[in-house]
Design a protein around this motif. Structure first.
Motif, PDB file in Angstrom:
ATOM      1  N   ALA A 193       5.268  -2.107  -9.995  1.00  0.00           N
ATOM      2  CA  ALA A 193       4.662  -0.799 -10.236  1.00  0.00           C
ATOM      3  C   ALA A 193       5.443  -0.001 -11.279  1.00  0.00           C
ATOM      4  O   ALA A 193       4.849   0.732 -12.088  1.00  0.00           O
ATOM      5  N   VAL A 194       6.759  -0.136 -11.270  1.00  0.00           N
ATOM      6  CA  VAL A 194       7.580   0.543 -12.291  1.00  0.00           C
ATOM      7  C   VAL A 194       7.215   0.041 -13.676  1.00  0.00           C
ATOM      8  O   VAL A 194       6.994   0.826 -14.613  1.00  0.00           O
ATOM      9  N   ALA A 228       8.874   4.271  -8.821  1.00  0.00           N
ATOM     10  CA  ALA A 228       7.468   3.886  -8.994  1.00  0.00           C
ATOM     11  C   ALA A 228       6.542   5.097  -8.948  1.00  0.00           C
ATOM     12  O   ALA A 228       5.542   5.162  -9.672  1.00  0.00           O
ATOM     13  N   ASN A 260       0.247   5.563 -11.597  1.00  0.00           N
ATOM     14  CA  ASN A 260       0.332   4.760 -10.370  1.00  0.00           C
ATOM     15  C   ASN A 260      -0.265   5.498  -9.175  1.00  0.00           C
ATOM     16  O   ASN A 260       0.066   6.658  -8.931  1.00  0.00           O
TER      17      ASN A 260
END
Length: 310
Positions: A18-19, A68, A74
């Protein structure tokens, strides 16, 4: 709802993915079934993740999650993925609660669960003296005499942690005397722990108890004999089972049920990637899971852009 990337599973691999997705400005959804961070939350002490001389699994996960969450592209949600299907250029993901998401690529990072060895009494007494998580259940065994099955890194680390609560610990080990499956540092530490003893050349055959664990039946392969020993509880660390039910019949798995990938984290299905402990690999650690997540996202982004579906 449509996404560029959906990550299934929010352990270190999923959060790392996700990062990297945030850095790539991919519209991303991270779906977690239970707890963000996964099994690492149950690790009381982590001393082998770069940059953290000594920390807990939960503390490291918190930093992963904050990172994240710092990307506006996100999204995060709880849910159990029930089906994954291909519809044209997109994948359709349906959850147990019948929510539907569409995505251009998927990363499976669902991790593993503790292996159940299916000896008599195990399932019946789980939660009543049979456990798979020291951090979760240690306070139930204050001043108790317990057993641990296994001799790998996890078993050794958990034995050391549990010794802070218990009266005594006996480790049931299938190998000959002084043969462990864990790393040398943990072996030396546990051998010096005055609360820990060892039963060698043995396996657990049965767990006995009426409402709670009372005794164990062991088989000594060297002596070819059975014995019954008193016990207030048993922690089973006999390996891990991959959480791959959702992709069975969809991507190629190995004989152990782990997802087969190449070095770019690509599975046998274009557009589906896998990262972390759920895939076939030689080392399952936080650092390798994070690396997998980064790699998976980099090549998921290339897959999306090369196909012109962004």
């Amino acid at each position: 709802m449509n996404y560029d990337l959906i990550i299934v599973g929010a352990g270190p691999a999923g959060l790392s993915a996700a990062v990297y997705a945030g850095r790539a400005l991919l519209k991303t959804l991270l779906i977690e079934e239970y707890t963000f961070g996964g099994r690492i939350n149950d690790t009381a002490e982590v001393i082998n993740y770069p940059g953290f001389v000594e920390s807990s699994g939960r503390e490291i996960v918190d930093e992963f999650k904050k990172h994240a969450e710092s990307f506006s592209t996100n999204d995060f949600t709880y849910g159990t993925v029930k089906t994954i299907e291909k519809e044209g250029e997109l994948f359709k993901i349906t959850t147990k609660r019948k929510r539907v998401f569409y995505t251009k690529a998927i990363i499976i990072s669902t991790g593993t669960s503790s292996k159940v060895i299916n000896v008599p009494g195990e399932r019946e007494l789980t939660g009543s003296g049979v456990s798979y998580c020291a951090t979760c259940d240690a306070d139930y065994f204050i001043n108790k005499d317990i057993h641990i099955l296994g001799s790998g890194d996890l078993a050794l680390e958990e034995a050391d942690y549990l010794s802070n609560f218990t009266n005594s610990i006996n480790m049931i080990i299938i190998h000959d005397v002084d043969q462990f499956d864990g790393n040398a540092r943990e072996v030396e530490r546990i051998k010096q722990n005055p609360k820990v003893s060892f039963t060698w050349n043995s396996r657990l055959e049965k767990i006995i108890g009426d409402g709670k664990v009372e005794s164990l039946v062991l088989y000594n392969s060297k002596e070819d004999e059975y014995s019954t020993v008193s016990s207030d509880g048993v922690f089973i660390f006999a390996g891990m089972t991959p959480n791959t039910d959702v992709v069975k019949g969809l991507v190629e798995l190995d004989d152990g049920g782990f997802i087969k990938t190449d070095e770019m984290m690509r599975t046998s299905v274009d557009g589906i990637f896998a990262a972390g402990d759920v895939r076939r690999k030689v080392l399952r650690q936080i650092v390798t899971a994070a690396s997998d997540g980064a790699t998976a996202t980099v090549f998921a982004e290339r897959y999306i852009r090369n196909r012109g579906i962004v």
